[in-house]
Motif scaffolding. Structure first.
Motif, PDB file in Angstrom:
ATOM      1  N   HIS A 172       0.924  -1.188  -0.018  1.00 49.44           N
ATOM      2  CA  HIS A 172      -0.041  -0.058   0.036  1.00 49.44           C
ATOM      3  C   HIS A 172       1.017   1.271  -0.051  1.00 49.44           C
ATOM      4  CE1 HIS A 172      -4.038  -1.660   0.165  1.00 49.44           C
ATOM      5  NE2 HIS A 172      -3.734  -2.603   1.176  1.00 49.44           N
ATOM      6  N   ASP A 188      -5.040   4.691  -0.019  1.00 48.17           N
ATOM      7  CA  ASP A 188      -4.687   4.808  -1.582  1.00 48.17           C
ATOM      8  C   ASP A 188      -5.694   4.288  -2.447  1.00 48.17           C
ATOM      9  OD1 ASP A 188      -4.680   2.034  -1.482  1.00 48.17           O
ATOM     10  OD2 ASP A 188      -2.291   1.752  -1.308  1.00 48.17           O
ATOM     11  N   SER A 189      -6.859   3.990  -1.943  1.00 47.30           N
ATOM     12  CA  SER A 189      -7.975   3.656  -2.850  1.00 47.30           C
ATOM     13  C   SER A 189      -8.096   2.204  -3.397  1.00 47.30           C
ATOM     14  CB  SER A 189      -8.406   4.725  -4.069  1.00 47.30           C
ATOM     15  OG  SER A 189      -8.372   6.010  -3.524  1.00 47.30           O
ATOM     16  N   SER A 190      -7.146   1.513  -2.787  1.00 46.59           N
ATOM     17  CA  SER A 190      -6.994   0.044  -3.588  1.00 46.59           C
ATOM     18  C   SER A 190      -7.707  -0.877  -2.318  1.00 46.59           C
ATOM     19  CB  SER A 190      -5.582  -0.065  -3.943  1.00 46.59           C
ATOM     20  OG  SER A 190      -4.855  -0.431  -2.787  1.00 46.59           O
ATOM     21  N   LYS A 245      -6.347  -4.846  -1.458  1.00 48.78           N
ATOM     22  CA  LYS A 245      -5.039  -5.825  -1.716  1.00 48.78           C
ATOM     23  C   LYS A 245      -5.490  -7.136  -1.182  1.00 48.78           C
ATOM     24  CE  LYS A 245      -1.375  -2.379  -2.758  1.00 48.78           C
ATOM     25  NZ  LYS A 245      -1.474  -2.672  -4.315  1.00 48.78           N
ATOM     26  N   ASP A 302      -4.957  -7.230  -6.644  1.00 43.97           N
ATOM     27  CA  ASP A 302      -5.482  -5.964  -6.397  1.00 43.97           C
ATOM     28  C   ASP A 302      -6.706  -5.860  -6.934  1.00 43.97           C
ATOM     29  OD1 ASP A 302      -2.959  -3.895  -5.431  1.00 43.97           O
ATOM     30  OD2 ASP A 302      -2.098  -5.567  -6.631  1.00 43.97           O
ATOM     31  N   VAL A 355      -9.234  -2.946  -8.054  1.00 41.60           N
ATOM     32  CA  VAL A 355      -9.054  -1.529  -8.279  1.00 41.60           C
ATOM     33  C   VAL A 355     -10.647  -1.043  -8.853  1.00 41.60           C
ATOM     34  CG1 VAL A 355      -7.936   0.173  -9.809  1.00 41.60           C
ATOM     35  CG2 VAL A 355      -6.673  -1.886  -8.896  1.00 41.60           C
ATOM     36  N   HIS A 357     -12.516   1.905  -6.511  1.00 44.56           N
ATOM     37  CA  HIS A 357     -12.748   3.031  -5.522  1.00 44.56           C
ATOM     38  C   HIS A 357     -11.796   4.015  -6.198  1.00 44.56           C
ATOM     39  CE1 HIS A 357     -15.731   1.099  -3.181  1.00 44.56           C
ATOM     40  NE2 HIS A 357     -15.044   0.075  -2.676  1.00 44.56           N
ATOM     41  N   THR A 358     -12.439   5.257  -5.816  1.00 52.30           N
ATOM     42  CA  THR A 358     -11.487   6.535  -6.071  1.00 52.30           C
ATOM     43  C   THR A 358     -11.047   7.383  -5.005  1.00 52.30           C
ATOM     44  OG1 THR A 358     -13.634   7.704  -6.220  1.00 52.30           O
ATOM     45  CG2 THR A 358     -12.762   6.874  -8.441  1.00 52.30           C
ATOM     46  N   SER A 386     -16.621   2.946   0.636  1.00 51.67           N
ATOM     47  CA  SER A 386     -15.215   3.982   0.552  1.00 51.67           C
ATOM     48  C   SER A 386     -15.971   5.347   0.666  1.00 51.67           C
ATOM     49  CB  SER A 386     -15.069   3.751  -0.938  1.00 51.67           C
ATOM     50  OG  SER A 386     -14.169   4.960  -1.220  1.00 51.67           O
ATOM     51  N   TRP A 395     -17.308  -7.324  -4.652  1.00 48.70           N
ATOM     52  CA  TRP A 395     -16.198  -8.063  -5.696  1.00 48.70           C
ATOM     53  C   TRP A 395     -16.383  -9.453  -5.704  1.00 48.70           C
ATOM     54  CZ3 TRP A 395     -13.121  -4.023  -7.562  1.00 48.70           C
ATOM     55  CH2 TRP A 395     -13.229  -2.988  -6.918  1.00 48.70           C
ATOM     56  N   GLU A 423     -11.490 -10.667 -10.012  1.00 48.55           N
ATOM     57  CA  GLU A 423     -10.803  -9.228  -9.627  1.00 48.55           C
ATOM     58  C   GLU A 423     -11.831  -8.375  -9.753  1.00 48.55           C
ATOM     59  OE1 GLU A 423      -6.989  -9.004 -10.136  1.00 48.55           O
ATOM     60  OE2 GLU A 423      -6.452 -11.180  -9.419  1.00 48.55           O
TER      61      GLU A 423
END
Length: 437
Positions: free
Chosen positions: A209, A231-233, A235, A271, A273, A275-276, A294, A302, A307
């Protein structure tokens, strides 16, 4: 006697039959009786307690809640009947249940800084994370037996990992996330005890991250964890990989005399991906499904193998917390910056709209948790300093816990009948004696 008393205004009466699913000695005779129509739950509770004492003089007074047609009564009986268009001419069947409210508040356990995260999933201890960079194990909720040291920033999330392949009931695996951008994995012996907390070093550091780790959840099998970050991710990480050897054993962990010595390190295996903004909360309830909330105002579901996000619920406000439970373990509860606790049912065709909304908090909601064994009950915590207990059968909170004197940052159920919470007052509170089941 007050407006809820049983001796007041006998001119308007209704005939009722009290029923319950509670075991003896909580059962009253099922014959109908006439009661004042203006009674609310306190007056109804007084009547049931009198009936129980008539059959058992040693019965201890117990507060009750009441349901008609599956809905909790939260107003005078005659008003409830009017609102629900229920005839007062027939015999009403009223179910009574034990009231949901704490009966005991333990002395708080003081930390050195904000208590930011908590996990009450194991009945043998409470796990807390703190802004002083430490996680702590509170055995039996009474005293600190272990101190998890190694993070270089405030701990923001903690998670007890239930490893199904672990043959020992005493060897417990834990994951922590921190503002230092890492996750750390730890092993400890829950049976171990000493006059002073045992210092533990992590057996593995998970790096990847680029900003603070905000939330952690483990897959039910316990062999992987996922994390959400500023960081919006999102993992995904393996708990134990090939080649780790005996590095995660309790024997090896006991040999660590310097908690800062090098540990195993690992990178994420996947990962997610989409979200913003900050991924504030994450739940890995089923092997192939992850739920996330978020600050970008969305909840995403998900599909782990692909993914990819298969569903996107838009709330309109920044979200701080999320949990999945209730009927079929399928209802999504979430809260955030507009003080409203919302519940969605993603199985419904019009799942974009919440099916319940609870709005008694006055500031941001920081945590929400479904009761592990009830389809109706959940809790919420808020920056207003309160923890509230909810039942889907009424729009009003069943109880308010006002133990904290500052923002409540985290809360969880513990041992089915207790609520554990931590906050900006640097205290862990335990409120017990809550009758849910």
């Amino acid at each position: 006697m007050g407006s809820n008393g049983i001796n007041e205004d006998l001119s308007r009466q209704v005939r009722v039959r009290f029923l319950t699913k509670l075991p003896p000695p909580f059962k009253v005779q099922t014959s109908s009786i006439a009661i004042p129509a203006n009674l609310s739950r306190m007056g109804l509770s007084e009547i049931v307690n009198l009936l129980l004492k008539n059959s058992n003089a040693e019965f201890e007074t117990t507060p009750f809640d009441f349901l008609i047609d599956g809905e909790l009564i939260r107003m005078p009986l005659e008003q409830f009947l009017l609102v629900k268009s229920i005839s007062a001419e027939k015999i009403l069947e009223i179910e009574y249940i034990r009231a949901v409210a704490p009966r005991k508040h333990e002395d708080p356990h003081l930390h050195d800084d904000w208590v930011s995260s908590i996990d009450g999933s194991n009945p043998r201890f409470v796990l807390t994370g703190c802004y002083d960079n430490l996680a702590r194990i509170w055995k039996d909720g009474s005293f600190c037996t272990h101190s998890l040291q190694g993070h270089n920033g405030a701990i923001t999330s903690v998670c007890v990992i239930n490893q199904k392949g672990n043959s020992s009931r005493n060897d417990i695996c834990i994951a922590t996330g921190s503002k230092d951008k890492t996750l750390r994995l730890w092993m400890f012996d829950v049976a171990e005890s000493a006059d002073n907390p045992v210092r533990i070093g992590a057996f593995k550091i998970l790096r990847g991250h680029t900003s603070s780790v905000q939330s952690i959840s483990a897959i039910p099998s316990g062999d992987m964890v996922c994390s959400g970050s500023w960081d919006s991710s999102i993992k995904l990480w393996k708990v134990v990989s090939e080649g780790d050897g005996d590095s995660v054993s309790i024997k090896r962990r006991r040999l660590i005399t310097n908690v800062d010595e090098p540990q195993l390190e690992a990178e994420a295996t996947a990962d997610l991906v989409g979200h913003t903004q900050c991924v504030s909360s994450i739940v890995w309830l089923e092997p192939q499904t992850i739920y996330s909330a978020s600050w970008d105002h969305s909840i995403r579901i998900w599909d782990v193998p692909s993914e990819k996000a298969t569903s996107n619920l838009v709330c309109g406000k920044a979200l701080n917390c999320l949990d999945v439970g209730g009927e079929g373990s399928a209802l999504i509860a979430a809260g955030g910056s507009d003080h409203v606790l919302r519940v969605w049912d993603p199985r419904r065709p019009s799942s974009s709209a919440p099916i319940f909304q609870f709005s008694s908090h006055s500031l941001w909601i920081s945590a929400c948790k479904w009761h592990p064994r009830s389809i109706f009950h959940l809790l919420s915590a808020s920056y207003d300093g309160k923890v509230m207990l909810w039942d889907l059968r009424t729009a009003w909170p069943l109880a308010k816990i006002d133990a904290h004197k500052d923002k409540v940052l985290c809360a969880d159920w513990w041992k089915d009948d207790s609520v554990v919470s931590g906050g900006a007052d640097s205290k862990l509170f335990i409120s017990s004696g809550i009758s849910i089941i």
